[in-house]
Design an enzyme around this catalytic site. Sequence first.
Site, PDB file in Angstrom:
ATOM      1  N   SER A   1       0.826  -1.215   0.000  1.00 45.00           N
ATOM      2  CA  SER A   1       0.000   0.000   0.000  1.00 45.00           C
ATOM      3  C   SER A   1       0.859   1.263   0.000  1.00 45.00           C
ATOM      4  O   SER A   1       1.997   1.264   0.466  1.00 45.00           O
ATOM      5  CB  SER A   1      -0.915   0.015   1.224  1.00 45.00           C
ATOM      6  OG  SER A   1      -1.669  -1.163   1.296  1.00 45.00           O
TER       7      SER A   1
HETATM    8  N1  SAH Z   1      -1.041  -4.889   3.960  1.00 47.86           N
HETATM    9  C1  SAH Z   1      -0.327  -5.188   2.745  1.00 47.86           C
HETATM   10  C2  SAH Z   1      -1.144  -4.790   1.515  1.00 47.86           C
HETATM   11  C3  SAH Z   1      -1.138  -5.901   0.543  1.00 47.86           C
HETATM   12  S1  SAH Z   1      -2.307  -5.824  -0.762  1.00 47.86           S
HETATM   13  C4  SAH Z   1       1.058  -4.560   2.742  1.00 47.86           C
HETATM   14  O1  SAH Z   1       1.363  -3.781   3.646  1.00 47.86           O
HETATM   15  O2  SAH Z   1       1.858  -4.885   1.857  1.00 47.86           O
HETATM   16  C5  SAH Z   1      -3.635  -6.810  -0.121  1.00 47.86           C
HETATM   17  C6  SAH Z   1      -3.312  -8.234   0.244  1.00 47.86           C
HETATM   18  O3  SAH Z   1      -4.550  -8.837   0.641  1.00 47.86           O
HETATM   19  C7  SAH Z   1      -2.777  -9.106  -0.888  1.00 47.86           C
HETATM   20  O4  SAH Z   1      -1.576  -9.696  -0.480  1.00 47.86           O
HETATM   21  C8  SAH Z   1      -3.856 -10.144  -1.102  1.00 47.86           C
HETATM   22  O5  SAH Z   1      -3.374 -11.427  -1.451  1.00 47.86           O
HETATM   23  C9  SAH Z   1      -4.509 -10.184   0.265  1.00 47.86           C
HETATM   24  N2  SAH Z   1      -5.867 -10.726   0.280  1.00 47.86           N
HETATM   25  C10 SAH Z   1      -6.867 -10.545  -0.618  1.00 47.86           C
HETATM   26  N3  SAH Z   1      -7.969 -11.230  -0.242  1.00 47.86           N
HETATM   27  C11 SAH Z   1      -7.660 -11.852   0.934  1.00 47.86           C
HETATM   28  C12 SAH Z   1      -8.367 -12.709   1.816  1.00 47.86           C
HETATM   29  N4  SAH Z   1      -9.636 -13.098   1.589  1.00 47.86           N
HETATM   30  N5  SAH Z   1      -7.732 -13.159   2.921  1.00 47.86           N
HETATM   31  C13 SAH Z   1      -6.449 -12.800   3.187  1.00 47.86           C
HETATM   32  N6  SAH Z   1      -5.722 -11.998   2.391  1.00 47.86           N
HETATM   33  C14 SAH Z   1      -6.326 -11.528   1.267  1.00 47.86           C
END
Ligand code: SAH
Length: 225
Positions: free
Chosen positions: A75
Amino acid sequence: MTLRMRLQPEAIGSGMTSQRVRDRLVDRLRDNGIRDERVLNAIRTVPRHLFVDEALATRAYEDTALPIGHGQTISQPWVVAKMTEALLESEPKKVLEIGTGSGYQAAVLAALGLEVHTVERIGELLRTARKRFRQLGMNVRSKHDDGRIGWPENGPFDAIIVTAAAPALVDALTGQLAANGTLIAPVGGAGSQSLLKLSKDADGNVTQQTLAPVVFVPLLSGMVD
Ligand code: SAH
């Protein structure tokens, strides 16, 4: 405030990952309305360049989301700061994050001394994030699962932060939020998403507030290796 992490030489950085470059990012976040010095301090200290591919390290302190593989992104720092600031308002101790991704948001929360639980559906991203937590000496509890079910065995949580967008708030997660707790989540479709803040009072009644327009990858169902 003491931040909880181990700083090894690669975490200190140089050139485009130096302290000067990180301070510039913090100045920019402050100019864009982030006020909580605890949050600014955590962003100044957590080495974001270790949460992206080496080829992208020189861009790690730009205020922008960056690709982390599997079609996912780390993010934008402003969004991490805004979500963390909103979450700290209720002074939580135990926090659940859905969507570990690179591990950066979880690391910022852990650096603030919070007890962090995080769930990721993509196994490979989670394995890489766990290596980073270990490298930084951070104690983050993590699970490979579909985060839409939350982490019921470990709940309730004082705060919950969802880092992928769903069409609506997920009931299972609201249910695992403790009394006087705060849940922060992006809600909406591909075209238009808002960051929502849900607050639960001592009696379990909830109120909602919209914080900002945001862009997140979708919250998907099921798990992948
Ligand atoms: N907090 C992260 C942002 C990553 S983007 C950071 O600081 O880098 C969002 C993430 O959510 C992705 O890795 C994606 O695989 C995950 N995601 C999407 N749907 C999900 C679900 N149902 N359960 C767990 N993770 C999920």
